[in-house]
Write a protein that holds these residues in place. Structure first.
Motif, mmCIF file in Angstrom:
data_model
loop_
_atom_site.group_PDB
_atom_site.id
_atom_site.type_symbol
_atom_site.label_atom_id
_atom_site.label_comp_id
_atom_site.label_asym_id
_atom_site.label_seq_id
_atom_site.Cartn_x
_atom_site.Cartn_y
_atom_site.Cartn_z
ATOM 1 N N ALA A 175 0.821 -1.221 0.000
ATOM 2 C CA ALA A 175 0.000 0.000 0.000
ATOM 3 C C ALA A 175 0.851 1.267 0.000
ATOM 4 C CB ALA A 175 -0.918 0.011 1.219
ATOM 5 N N TYR A 176 2.087 1.153 0.472
ATOM 6 C CA TYR A 176 2.947 2.333 0.600
ATOM 7 C C TYR A 176 3.908 2.514 -0.571
ATOM 8 C CZ TYR A 176 1.812 2.417 5.659
ATOM 9 O OH TYR A 176 1.195 2.486 6.870
ATOM 10 N N LEU A 177 3.973 1.557 -1.459
ATOM 11 C CA LEU A 177 5.017 1.553 -2.491
ATOM 12 C C LEU A 177 4.430 1.994 -3.827
ATOM 13 C CD1 LEU A 177 6.650 -1.727 -1.231
ATOM 14 C CD2 LEU A 177 7.754 0.519 -1.235
ATOM 15 N N GLY A 178 4.617 3.275 -4.131
ATOM 16 C CA GLY A 178 3.990 3.876 -5.289
ATOM 17 C C GLY A 178 4.223 3.121 -6.583
ATOM 18 N N VAL A 179 5.413 2.601 -6.756
ATOM 19 C CA VAL A 179 5.734 1.950 -8.026
ATOM 20 C C VAL A 179 4.805 0.761 -8.283
ATOM 21 C CG1 VAL A 179 7.524 0.419 -7.055
ATOM 22 C CG2 VAL A 179 7.680 1.150 -9.451
ATOM 23 N N ASP A 226 13.687 1.199 -2.971
ATOM 24 C CA ASP A 226 14.683 1.763 -3.897
ATOM 25 C C ASP A 226 14.047 1.994 -5.272
ATOM 26 O OD1 ASP A 226 16.650 1.475 -1.946
ATOM 27 O OD2 ASP A 226 17.898 0.088 -3.101
ATOM 28 N N LEU A 227 13.328 0.986 -5.758
ATOM 29 C CA LEU A 227 12.746 1.059 -7.107
ATOM 30 C C LEU A 227 11.640 2.110 -7.173
ATOM 31 C CD1 LEU A 227 12.711 -2.773 -7.851
ATOM 32 C CD2 LEU A 227 14.242 -1.063 -8.875
ATOM 33 N N THR A 228 10.886 2.270 -6.089
ATOM 34 C CA THR A 228 9.855 3.313 -6.038
ATOM 35 C C THR A 228 10.490 4.688 -6.221
ATOM 36 O OG1 THR A 228 7.948 2.405 -4.865
ATOM 37 C CG2 THR A 228 8.580 4.617 -4.251
ATOM 38 N N HIS A 229 11.632 4.904 -5.608
ATOM 39 C CA HIS A 229 12.230 6.240 -5.731
ATOM 40 C C HIS A 229 12.962 6.427 -7.058
ATOM 41 C CE1 HIS A 229 10.666 7.861 -2.125
ATOM 42 N NE2 HIS A 229 11.011 6.766 -1.463
ATOM 43 N N LEU A 230 13.414 5.349 -7.666
ATOM 44 C CA LEU A 230 13.970 5.449 -9.019
ATOM 45 C C LEU A 230 12.850 5.788 -10.017
ATOM 46 C CD1 LEU A 230 16.534 5.170 -10.718
ATOM 47 C CD2 LEU A 230 16.027 2.722 -10.943
ATOM 48 N N HIS A 231 11.712 5.174 -9.806
ATOM 49 C CA HIS A 231 10.500 5.427 -10.599
ATOM 50 C C HIS A 231 10.070 6.893 -10.439
ATOM 51 C CE1 HIS A 231 5.954 4.805 -10.986
ATOM 52 N NE2 HIS A 231 6.356 4.124 -12.037
ATOM 53 N N GLN A 232 10.071 7.369 -9.200
ATOM 54 C CA GLN A 232 9.703 8.763 -8.928
ATOM 55 C C GLN A 232 10.709 9.733 -9.568
ATOM 56 O OE1 GLN A 232 10.048 9.684 -4.774
ATOM 57 N NE2 GLN A 232 8.775 11.540 -4.894
ATOM 58 N N LEU A 233 11.997 9.408 -9.469
ATOM 59 C CA LEU A 233 13.038 10.267 -10.047
ATOM 60 C C LEU A 233 12.878 10.399 -11.557
ATOM 61 C CD1 LEU A 233 16.266 9.174 -8.166
ATOM 62 C CD2 LEU A 233 15.446 11.532 -8.394
ATOM 63 N N SER A 234 12.656 9.272 -12.227
ATOM 64 C CA SER A 234 12.527 9.329 -13.686
ATOM 65 C C SER A 234 11.287 10.131 -14.058
ATOM 66 C CB SER A 234 12.476 7.921 -14.284
ATOM 67 O OG SER A 234 11.395 7.192 -13.749
ATOM 68 N N LEU A 290 5.165 10.499 -18.924
ATOM 69 C CA LEU A 290 4.396 11.739 -18.788
ATOM 70 C C LEU A 290 2.925 11.476 -18.464
ATOM 71 C CD1 LEU A 290 5.898 13.805 -21.755
ATOM 72 C CD2 LEU A 290 6.470 13.973 -19.338
ATOM 73 N N GLN A 291 2.508 10.214 -18.577
ATOM 74 C CA GLN A 291 1.129 9.856 -18.209
ATOM 75 C C GLN A 291 1.036 9.362 -16.763
ATOM 76 O OE1 GLN A 291 1.641 8.964 -21.982
ATOM 77 N NE2 GLN A 291 0.882 11.041 -21.785
ATOM 78 N N CYS A 292 2.150 9.253 -16.089
ATOM 79 C CA CYS A 292 2.165 8.736 -14.717
ATOM 80 C C CYS A 292 1.780 9.852 -13.767
ATOM 81 C CB CYS A 292 3.566 8.216 -14.384
ATOM 82 S SG CYS A 292 3.681 7.447 -12.772
ATOM 83 N N ALA A 293 0.708 9.637 -13.029
ATOM 84 C CA ALA A 293 0.162 10.723 -12.209
ATOM 85 C C ALA A 293 0.819 10.817 -10.845
ATOM 86 C CB ALA A 293 -1.337 10.513 -12.040
ATOM 87 N N GLY A 294 1.761 9.921 -10.545
ATOM 88 C CA GLY A 294 2.343 9.925 -9.197
ATOM 89 C C GLY A 294 1.488 9.045 -8.324
ATOM 90 N N HIS A 295 2.114 8.311 -7.447
ATOM 91 C CA HIS A 295 1.380 7.255 -6.738
ATOM 92 C C HIS A 295 1.503 7.377 -5.244
ATOM 93 C CE1 HIS A 295 1.483 5.747 -10.724
ATOM 94 N NE2 HIS A 295 2.792 5.764 -10.706
ATOM 95 N N SER A 296 2.738 7.379 -4.751
ATOM 96 C CA SER A 296 2.889 7.574 -3.322
ATOM 97 C C SER A 296 3.001 9.072 -3.089
ATOM 98 C CB SER A 296 4.118 6.833 -2.795
ATOM 99 O OG SER A 296 5.184 6.882 -3.694
ATOM 100 N N ALA A 297 2.815 9.469 -1.875
ATOM 101 C CA ALA A 297 2.954 10.889 -1.561
ATOM 102 C C ALA A 297 4.151 11.039 -0.653
ATOM 103 C CB ALA A 297 1.702 11.406 -0.845
ATOM 104 N N PRO A 298 5.113 11.709 -1.114
ATOM 105 C CA PRO A 298 5.247 12.296 -2.450
ATOM 106 C C PRO A 298 5.857 11.268 -3.409
ATOM 107 C CG PRO A 298 7.020 13.019 -1.048
ATOM 108 C CD PRO A 298 6.234 12.049 -0.233
#
Lengths: 197, 197
Positions: A184-188, B160-168, B189-197
């Motif tokens: 639930a916490y892992l956006g990816v 780690d992968l969630t933040h790599l995903h967020q960075l890209s 560019l279609q990715c709306a963002g998932h976790s906050a932030p």
């Protein structure tokens, strides 16, 4: 990058406070080979061969796609814009060519090929000695219509980022069932995939 | 990683054909510092300081978060599971601590800190000499309830992968207005963002 969906009309880029800057674009393009090399080289096969399901790509296939695009897409299109402008439509880009071309290679060979081709392409881009005026020159995309040189160069960099985004998502997908309630916490893990593939 | 949304009940991980494998998990954890270093070190400030809008993070803030998590979250929780089991609830993780801690550092210092802390943590993990039996040992998360050691370790890698995903995604966002009609083809560019932030 999809080449199948065509918008009904050509539209001009959204209003933005960001101005295209060639050095900033090249800064991203320069770093991608080492980034992918650090992420992927020597990884166990779950990460290299795993996909997100039927008709989706593995890390191996993404690397094949990046190698093919580096050879067939970006710099050839830059040259068409500069030499022919809108008079010569770009060749359509075959997004599946790498499935045939790279099947006998190792991931390590693809990483090496990509690094070499990118280095050559950035040297060729530098040698063009582009000026601000050149960046607004126009070319013709087979599905999207009129595009500018700066749009093509910005897209080259964002295309790298699209595939880094896809890689992190498909790698995370392999562990979807292993993180328990933390999912639930892992956006990816909430990213449904955007381009095909 | 969010720590605010709590599911109503504890649930067991989804059925999956993937079995947790410590070596495969460590293979990802080992590569993240060099991946982020290759991607970010020396980049122009548009890529390092740009965000996705109000209350979203820049690459700089993500690196601060990763450093803080490396110090305060993963290995301390591993030790609590092994030493106290469910008897001692994990400390809640402060996702905003890095906004204070890292403000006087450079991106390059954060990359160095992260690489050093990750190396130390993986050495400490190795020294624990975990056996298969240990992986099912249970701990207690302050919001999620009962979790296992293997879930904690898998989450470390997917984080780690969630933040790599967020960075890209956040880097691509800086060029949203510059790619013209190609935006339709660029999944990131279609990715709306998932976790906050």
């Amino acid at each position: 990058m999809l080449e199948s969906k065509a918008p009904d009309v050509h539209y001009v880029g959204m209003a933005s406070l960001t101005e295209f800057n060639l050095a900033e674009t090249v800064a991203v393009l320069t770093r991608t080979p080492a980034t992918l090399n650090a992420l992927l080289r020597g990884l166990p096969s779950i990460w290299v061969r795993g996909t997100e399901g039927e008709d989706t790509w593995s890390a191996f296939e993404i690397m094949g796609h990046l190698v093919f695009a580096e050879r067939s897409d970006w710099m050839p299109r830059v040259r068409i814009v500069l030499e022919n402008g809108e008079a010569r439509t770009f060749e359509p880009f075959d997004r599946f060519a790498q499935l045939k071309e790279s099947q006998d290679k190792s991931l390590e060979q693809l990483l090496d090929d990509f690094a070499r081709l990118r280095r050559e392409n950035l040297a060729a881009l530098h040698a063009l000695n582009l000026h601000q005026d050149d960046l607004t020159r126009r070319g013709k995309h087979p599905a999207l219509g009129v595009v500018t040189l700066s749009e093509l160069l910005a897209t080259w960099a964002v295309h790298d980022l699209t595939h880094l985004h896809q890689l992190s998502r498909l790698m995370a997908h392999q562990y979807r069932g292993l993180v328990g309630p933390w999912s639930a916490y892992l956006g990816v893990l909430q990213c449904a995939g955007h381009s095909a593939p």
